[in-house]
Design a protein around this motif. Sequence first.
Motif, PDB file in Angstrom:
ATOM      1  N   PHE A  55     -17.020  12.990 -37.079  1.00  0.00           N
ATOM      2  CA  PHE A  55     -17.402  13.095 -38.484  1.00  0.00           C
ATOM      3  C   PHE A  55     -17.756  11.711 -39.021  1.00  0.00           C
ATOM      4  N   LEU A  56     -18.695  11.668 -39.967  1.00  0.00           N
ATOM      5  CA  LEU A  56     -19.115  10.420 -40.602  1.00  0.00           C
ATOM      6  C   LEU A  56     -20.049  10.749 -41.749  1.00  0.00           C
ATOM      7  N   THR A  57     -20.357   9.736 -42.541  1.00  0.00           N
ATOM      8  CA  THR A  57     -21.318   9.884 -43.629  1.00  0.00           C
ATOM      9  C   THR A  57     -22.414   8.842 -43.451  1.00  0.00           C
ATOM     10  N   ILE A  58     -23.664   9.282 -43.516  1.00  0.00           N
ATOM     11  CA  ILE A  58     -24.820   8.391 -43.447  1.00  0.00           C
ATOM     12  C   ILE A  58     -25.409   8.325 -44.852  1.00  0.00           C
ATOM     13  N   THR A  59     -25.496   7.114 -45.391  1.00  0.00           N
ATOM     14  CA  THR A  59     -26.042   6.902 -46.731  1.00  0.00           C
ATOM     15  C   THR A  59     -27.394   6.213 -46.606  1.00  0.00           C
ATOM     16  N   ASN A  60     -28.340   6.684 -47.391  1.00  0.00           N
ATOM     17  CA  ASN A  60     -29.684   6.103 -47.414  1.00  0.00           C
ATOM     18  C   ASN A  60     -29.937   5.534 -48.807  1.00  0.00           C
ATOM     19  N   GLU A  61     -29.917   4.205 -48.914  1.00  0.00           N
ATOM     20  CA  GLU A  61     -30.180   3.526 -50.187  1.00  0.00           C
ATOM     21  C   GLU A  61     -31.671   3.301 -50.400  1.00  0.00           C
ATOM     22  N   GLY A  62     -32.492   3.619 -49.403  1.00  0.00           N
ATOM     23  CA  GLY A  62     -33.925   3.355 -49.481  1.00  0.00           C
ATOM     24  C   GLY A  62     -34.700   4.425 -50.217  1.00  0.00           C
ATOM     25  N   GLY A  63     -35.969   4.124 -50.458  1.00  0.00           N
ATOM     26  CA  GLY A  63     -36.844   5.023 -51.183  1.00  0.00           C
ATOM     27  C   GLY A  63     -37.562   6.038 -50.320  1.00  0.00           C
ATOM     28  N   ALA A  64     -37.335   6.004 -48.995  1.00  0.00           N
ATOM     29  CA  ALA A  64     -37.971   6.972 -48.095  1.00  0.00           C
ATOM     30  C   ALA A  64     -36.888   7.692 -47.298  1.00  0.00           C
ATOM     31  N   GLY A  65     -37.116   8.950 -47.033  1.00  0.00           N
ATOM     32  CA  GLY A  65     -36.192   9.714 -46.212  1.00  0.00           C
ATOM     33  C   GLY A  65     -36.349   9.372 -44.745  1.00  0.00           C
ATOM     34  N   ASP A  66     -35.388   9.810 -43.955  1.00  0.00           N
ATOM     35  CA  ASP A  66     -35.436   9.648 -42.509  1.00  0.00           C
ATOM     36  C   ASP A  66     -34.828  10.898 -41.913  1.00  0.00           C
ATOM     37  N   GLU A  67     -34.719  10.906 -40.604  1.00  0.00           N
ATOM     38  CA  GLU A  67     -34.211  12.083 -39.918  1.00  0.00           C
ATOM     39  C   GLU A  67     -33.360  11.642 -38.732  1.00  0.00           C
ATOM     40  N   LEU A  68     -32.130  12.138 -38.669  1.00  0.00           N
ATOM     41  CA  LEU A  68     -31.268  11.898 -37.520  1.00  0.00           C
ATOM     42  C   LEU A  68     -31.729  12.849 -36.428  1.00  0.00           C
ATOM     43  N   THR A  69     -32.229  12.291 -35.317  1.00  0.00           N
ATOM     44  CA  THR A  69     -32.819  13.135 -34.274  1.00  0.00           C
ATOM     45  C   THR A  69     -31.946  13.290 -33.038  1.00  0.00           C
ATOM     46  N   SER A  70     -31.016  12.354 -32.805  1.00  0.00           N
ATOM     47  CA  SER A  70     -30.113  12.513 -31.659  1.00  0.00           C
ATOM     48  C   SER A  70     -28.912  11.599 -31.805  1.00  0.00           C
ATOM     49  N   VAL A  71     -27.861  11.958 -31.057  1.00  0.00           N
ATOM     50  CA  VAL A  71     -26.623  11.187 -31.039  1.00  0.00           C
ATOM     51  C   VAL A  71     -26.191  11.111 -29.582  1.00  0.00           C
ATOM     52  N   SER A  72     -25.698   9.951 -29.165  1.00  0.00           N
ATOM     53  CA  SER A  72     -25.186   9.809 -27.809  1.00  0.00           C
ATOM     54  C   SER A  72     -23.945   8.937 -27.825  1.00  0.00           C
ATOM     55  N   SER A  73     -23.164   9.042 -26.748  1.00  0.00           N
ATOM     56  CA  SER A  73     -21.957   8.239 -26.609  1.00  0.00           C
ATOM     57  C   SER A  73     -21.602   8.145 -25.139  1.00  0.00           C
ATOM     58  N   ASP A  74     -21.065   6.996 -24.731  1.00  0.00           N
ATOM     59  CA  ASP A  74     -20.672   6.838 -23.340  1.00  0.00           C
ATOM     60  C   ASP A  74     -19.448   7.674 -22.984  1.00  0.00           C
ATOM     61  N   VAL A  75     -18.759   8.209 -23.979  1.00  0.00           N
ATOM     62  CA  VAL A  75     -17.562   9.012 -23.723  1.00  0.00           C
ATOM     63  C   VAL A  75     -17.899  10.467 -23.367  1.00  0.00           C
ATOM     64  N   ALA A  76     -19.141  10.891 -23.652  1.00  0.00           N
ATOM     65  CA  ALA A  76     -19.508  12.297 -23.467  1.00  0.00           C
ATOM     66  C   ALA A  76     -20.799  12.447 -22.671  1.00  0.00           C
TER      67      ALA A  76
END
Length: 156
Positions: A55-76
Amino acid sequence: MTRPTAVLAAGALAGALALTGCSGSGSDSGPDRAELSVSSPYMPKPVSADMAAGFLTITNEGGAGDELTSVSSDVAGEVTMHSTQGGAMAEKSSFAVPAHGRLVFESGGNHLMFEKLRRAPKQGQTVTVKLTFARSGHLTVEMPVESATYHPSTGH
C-alpha cells in the motif's frame, strides 16, 4: 558604451534571463508535467509464503496527469495492481494519476499484490519497489514491512 550604460545593459540582460528561467518553458516542471511523490508506503508482514500486499499513496503536484503502468520488486516474481469496488477485486494494467491529485493504494481498495515471493519479508525489513509511469519514467520506493495487523491511521 559608457560604464553606466554597460552596467544598466548587463542588469537588464540578467533580469530578462531570470524571468525566462521562471517561465516554465524548457524546464522540468510546469503545467504540462506530472510532479510525482510517494508517501505512506508499507507492506503488512505476509501471512502466506507466496504472496503479500502493498500500500502507498502517489501524489501528483504537477499540472499534467500520468499513469502508473507497472510495478516490480526484487522480492517477488511479479507485482500486480488491483482495484476493489463493491467487494469485487479486479487486476488492472494501469492506474491514472490525475494532475493535482492522488492515487491511493489502501487496504480494502486499490492495492499491490506481490506474487511468487522469492523470500518472505519480515517485519522491520524494507522492500524495494520500482514504480513505472507512462510519462515520468521510474520511481523507486523503499517500503517498510509492518505487522500483519498494521493500520496507517494509528501507526500500529
